[in-house]
Scaffold this active site. Structure first.
Site, PDB file in Angstrom:
ATOM      1  CG  LEU A 245      -1.963  -1.111   1.308  1.00 11.34           C
ATOM      2  CD1 LEU A 245      -2.765  -1.001   2.595  1.00 11.34           C
ATOM      3  CD2 LEU A 245      -2.889  -1.078   0.097  1.00 11.34           C
TER       4      LEU A 245
ATOM      5  CG  HIS B  59       8.548   2.843   2.289  1.00  7.58           C
ATOM      6  ND1 HIS B  59       8.928   1.598   2.737  1.00  7.58           N
ATOM      7  CD2 HIS B  59       9.526   3.702   2.676  1.00  7.58           C
ATOM      8  CE1 HIS B  59      10.085   1.684   3.363  1.00  7.58           C
ATOM      9  NE2 HIS B  59      10.477   2.963   3.332  1.00  7.58           N
TER      10      HIS B  59
ATOM     11  N   GLY C 259       8.134   6.317   6.946  1.00  9.22           N
ATOM     12  CA  GLY C 259       9.491   6.700   7.281  1.00  9.22           C
ATOM     13  C   GLY C 259      10.354   5.531   7.698  1.00  9.22           C
ATOM     14  CG  PHE C 260      11.856   4.750  10.647  1.00 11.42           C
ATOM     15  CD1 PHE C 260      13.209   4.568  10.523  1.00 11.42           C
ATOM     16  CD2 PHE C 260      11.386   6.006  10.972  1.00 11.42           C
ATOM     17  CE1 PHE C 260      14.094   5.609  10.739  1.00 11.42           C
ATOM     18  CE2 PHE C 260      12.257   7.051  11.191  1.00 11.42           C
ATOM     19  CZ  PHE C 260      13.616   6.848  11.076  1.00 11.42           C
ATOM     20  N   GLY C 261       9.115   1.983   7.601  1.00 12.76           N
ATOM     21  CA  GLY C 261       8.447   0.721   7.348  1.00 12.76           C
ATOM     22  C   GLY C 261       7.512   0.790   6.169  1.00 12.76           C
ATOM     23  CB  SER C 262       6.843  -1.470   3.423  1.00 12.06           C
ATOM     24  OG  SER C 262       8.077  -0.995   2.926  1.00 12.06           O
ATOM     25  CB  VAL C 263       1.628   0.245   4.902  1.00 12.12           C
ATOM     26  CG1 VAL C 263       0.238  -0.150   5.385  1.00 12.12           C
ATOM     27  CG2 VAL C 263       2.276   1.213   5.885  1.00 12.12           C
TER      28      VAL C 263
ATOM     29  CG  ASP D 136       5.930  13.540  11.783  1.00  8.68           C
ATOM     30  OD1 ASP D 136       6.068  14.631  11.192  1.00  8.68           O
ATOM     31  OD2 ASP D 136       6.300  12.456  11.302  1.00  8.68           O
TER      32      ASP D 136
END
Length: 683
Positions: free
Chosen positions: A98, A100, A102-106, A223
């Site tokens: 779905l 990407h 900052g610190f991981g892919s979805v 953020d």
């Protein structure tokens, strides 16, 4: 016939043990011992594996989450097996990808049993950085506080892969992905309706209000930006990604915010700085005791003598006849004779003298926090009151030497009428100010020449466009003002038409540049201005460039007002349909609008707020659009104290409270009573 006795029964003889039987028993004993040892070793290995598994699970899940797992708040956050999530995402294939972060892919996970679809975020820990693991633990620890709000994305579970060090978070699936993707990338038709955008703005405000006013303790997101605002199938907005969020401690207050206000005040640090700036002693004649005591911020140092003898008497004035006091001065004096007393900006040393004061009546009045040098080797003294006793000899010698430097040879010329003395003091004041100004100007010109040489070297090396943008951030405001002053009015006008939008971005981040010059070079190199105009997050600071508040840049302390500032930028993006920094190869008119914040402030000063609205919006409500832009400008004020709270913002958007007014600095027609006093003296 004689009877015969039967012979007695003799027991059968036992066979004697042979040597072979003893040898057989000796062979079976080691086998039994070896079997028992093997069984014991296997049991120890099993127990060790169980303990290791338990410790690994405790390391993956936070301790507070494990200890409170029996509470009803944690029943929704469950542990998924890695194999189950891998099957649901088709081994994390590209077809289920779905986006990407900052610190991981979805990825999208489909569960055949329940028929539900969930979003799976795989934290990236392969790069050797601990940031992904920190965000994983942070979101798990905050999950218990985020239950019960329809405007916050729910965390449903987590998982971990021991072999691959994969940390996974499971969320509810948001069908329309993020606001940035729907508004800026895909440009969904549903968002061309103004009512839908206004509902999204209201949902975001309610979500932040839930974090600030409903959660106990208060949660600061840290953020807020379009990529962290997720949209469901009905385009209802929810706040997600709490990896950088923090819980506000109980002892946290607004003292840091108040310090930002105090920095703008002109406060004298010590007496040494006063002498370096003035290098003079101004003599003023006064016939009364019209001394007004005000706040410590307006302190000057004066040598004051009371009038005892008649004005007609003439007597010599010695340094020993002077009483030392910390004198407070107001800009507007109480009497005309006080008009020549220097202002706090000049911080001069005034000597108010007259005749007839005995040395025994000398007193030291301590009325300021900056009187430490008067009390050296004096056992502390009594702070804030009148201190009796003799003043140190070296202090009196210093005062006498300073007075002798400026005392005229003829006492008649010195003791004159009030008008003449005031005019003389003004002339001396102007003359003594010239030297520091000329010295400052020479040093400043040298600095300008050094900067010009550096710019020429950069041009010869052929730096890229990103380095030129970086030089905008590092541009000195004083240098630009002096350079603009040297230009003629026509050239200065043309230059201001191009550079005004840069001032907004550089001004918002000026505090960051001033605090950490040594670290900012690496920080600003991480700013990636992409072709689409987007700005990425930087690992060296909390938040995202163009959305982060100026007071919390460079690792500053987070507060609720930081989220308010980020919401103001997000509101401008939502209304205008533009990124906060969008540099494209467009005509010059579009280039001037690259900095969204500066463009909005410029339109507010010109009274043309509606020009900021996205042209593709249909069925526009002009009153609501002006309301949103006004709220955004209120949130973007430099002082955190002046920004409204999220509760007040929700009331403004919902119509409960009255519509707000533009901040004073952005008002197109300022009122007559301008609070700032002009520094030009009346002739």
């Amino acid at each position: 016939m004689p009877s015969r006795l039967s012979p007695p029964d003799i027991p059968p003889l036992q066979p004697t043990p042979t040597v072979s039987d003893g040898h057989h028993r000796f062979q079976t004993l080691p086998l039994i011992i070896a079997g028992s040892l093997t069984l014991t070793g296997v049991l120890l290995i099993l127990v060790t594996l169980l303990i290791y598994r338990r410790l690994y699970r405790n390391r993956t899940a936070p301790s507070d989450l494990i200890s409170n797992s029996k509470s009803p708040q944690h029943y929704q956050c469950r542990r998924f097996s890695y194999s189950q999530l891998r099957r649901a995402t088709n081994s994390f294939s590209e077809s289920t990808h779905l986006g990407h972060g900052g610190f991981g892919s979805v990825y999208k996970a489909d569960f055949p049993s329940g028929g539900d679809s969930l979003a799976v975020k795989v934290m990236d820990t392969s790069a050797g950085s601990l940031q992904g693991e920190r965000e994983f633990h942070n979101e798990l620890s905050l999950s218990s506080h985020l239950i019960g709000s329809p405007h916050v994305v729910s965390l449903l579970g987590f998982s971990s892969d021991r072999r691959g060090r994969k940390l996974i978070l499971v969320y509810e699936l948001m069908a329309n992905r993020s606001l940035q993707d729907a508004l800026l990338d895909r440009k969904c038709v549903e968002l061309m309706d103004w009512n839908k955008r206004f509902e999204i703005a209201t949902d975001i405000a309610k979500g932040i209000e839930f974090l600030h006013h409903c959660c106990d303790p208060i949660i600061i997101h840290g953020d807020i930006k379009p990529s962290n605002i997720l949209l469901d199938s009905d385009f209802k907005a929810k706040i997600g990604d709490f990896g950088l969020a923090r819980v506000k401690s109980e002892d946290f207050d607004t003292r840091i915010l108040i310090e930002e206000e105090d920095k703008s005040k002109d406060v004298v640090e010590d007496n040494g700085s006063i002498l370096e700036e003035t290098e003079s002693v101004i003599t003023v004649f006064e016939e009364g005791n019209n001394v007004v005591n005000l706040s410590p911020e307006t302190c000057g140092i004066s040598v004051l003598t009371e009038t005892v003898a008649s004005p007609g008497e003439k007597s010599g004035l010695s340094p020993e006849n002077c009483a030392v006091s910390i004198l407070t001065v107001e800009v507007g004096a109480a009497s005309p004779a006080m008009a020549s007393i220097p202002s706090p900006e000049t911080c001069a040393i005034s000597v108010l003298t007259d005749t007839g004061l005995s040395p025994e009546s000398s007193k030291l009045k301590v009325g300021s926090k900056r009187d430490w040098w008067w009390k050296q080797d004096n056992n502390g003294g009594s702070r804030g009151g009148i201190e009796s006793g003799s003043v140190k000899d070296y202090v009196m010698e210093w005062i006498g030497s300073e007075i002798k430097k400026e005392r005229p040879s003829n006492n008649k010329e010195w003791i004159n009428n009030g008008d003449g003395s005031s005019s003389v003091s003004k002339k001396k004041k102007k003359e003594k100010k010239r030297k520091p100004r000329e010295w400052w100007k020479e040093e400043f010109c040298e600095e300008l020449t050094r900067k010009k040489r550096k710019k020429k070297k950069k041009k010869k090396r052929g730096l890229s466009s990103i380095s030129s943008i970086d030089s905008w951030f590092h541009r000195d405001d004083g240098a630009s003002s002096v350079h603009d002053h040297n230009l003629n009015p026509t050239k200065r006008k043309k230059r201001n038409s191009i550079d005004w939008w840069v001032d907004g971005l550089s001004g918002e981040l000026k505090s960051v540049m001033g605090k950490k010059n040594s670290q900012d070079s690496g920080l600003w190199c991480d700013v990636n201005v992409q072709k689409s105009g987007g700005v990425s997050s930087t690992p060296s600071m909390r938040g995202t460039v163009c959305y982060i508040a100026p007071e919390c840049g460079g690792g500053g302390v987070l507060s609720e007002k930081c989220d308010v500032y980020s919401f103001g930028v997000l509101l401008l993006v939502l209304v205008s349909g533009r990124r906060p920094l969008q540099v494209t190869a467009s005509p010059m008119s579009e280039f001037e609008r690259a900095n969204l914040i500066s463009w909005a402030k410029q339109l507010a000063c010109n009274g043309k707020l509606l020009e900021l609205v996205d042209k593709s919006i249909h069925s526009l409500e002009k009153e609501q659009a002006v309301l949103c832009i006004t709220i955004a400008l209120l949130c973007l004020q430099r002082s955190p104290v002046k920004r409204p709270t999220m509760k007040e913002i929700v009331e403004m958007l919902s119509g409960v409270s009255e519509p707000p007014h533009l901040p004073f600095e952005f008002s197109p027609s300022p009122p007559m009573g301008f609070p700032f006093k002009s520094r030009k003296k009346a002739r």
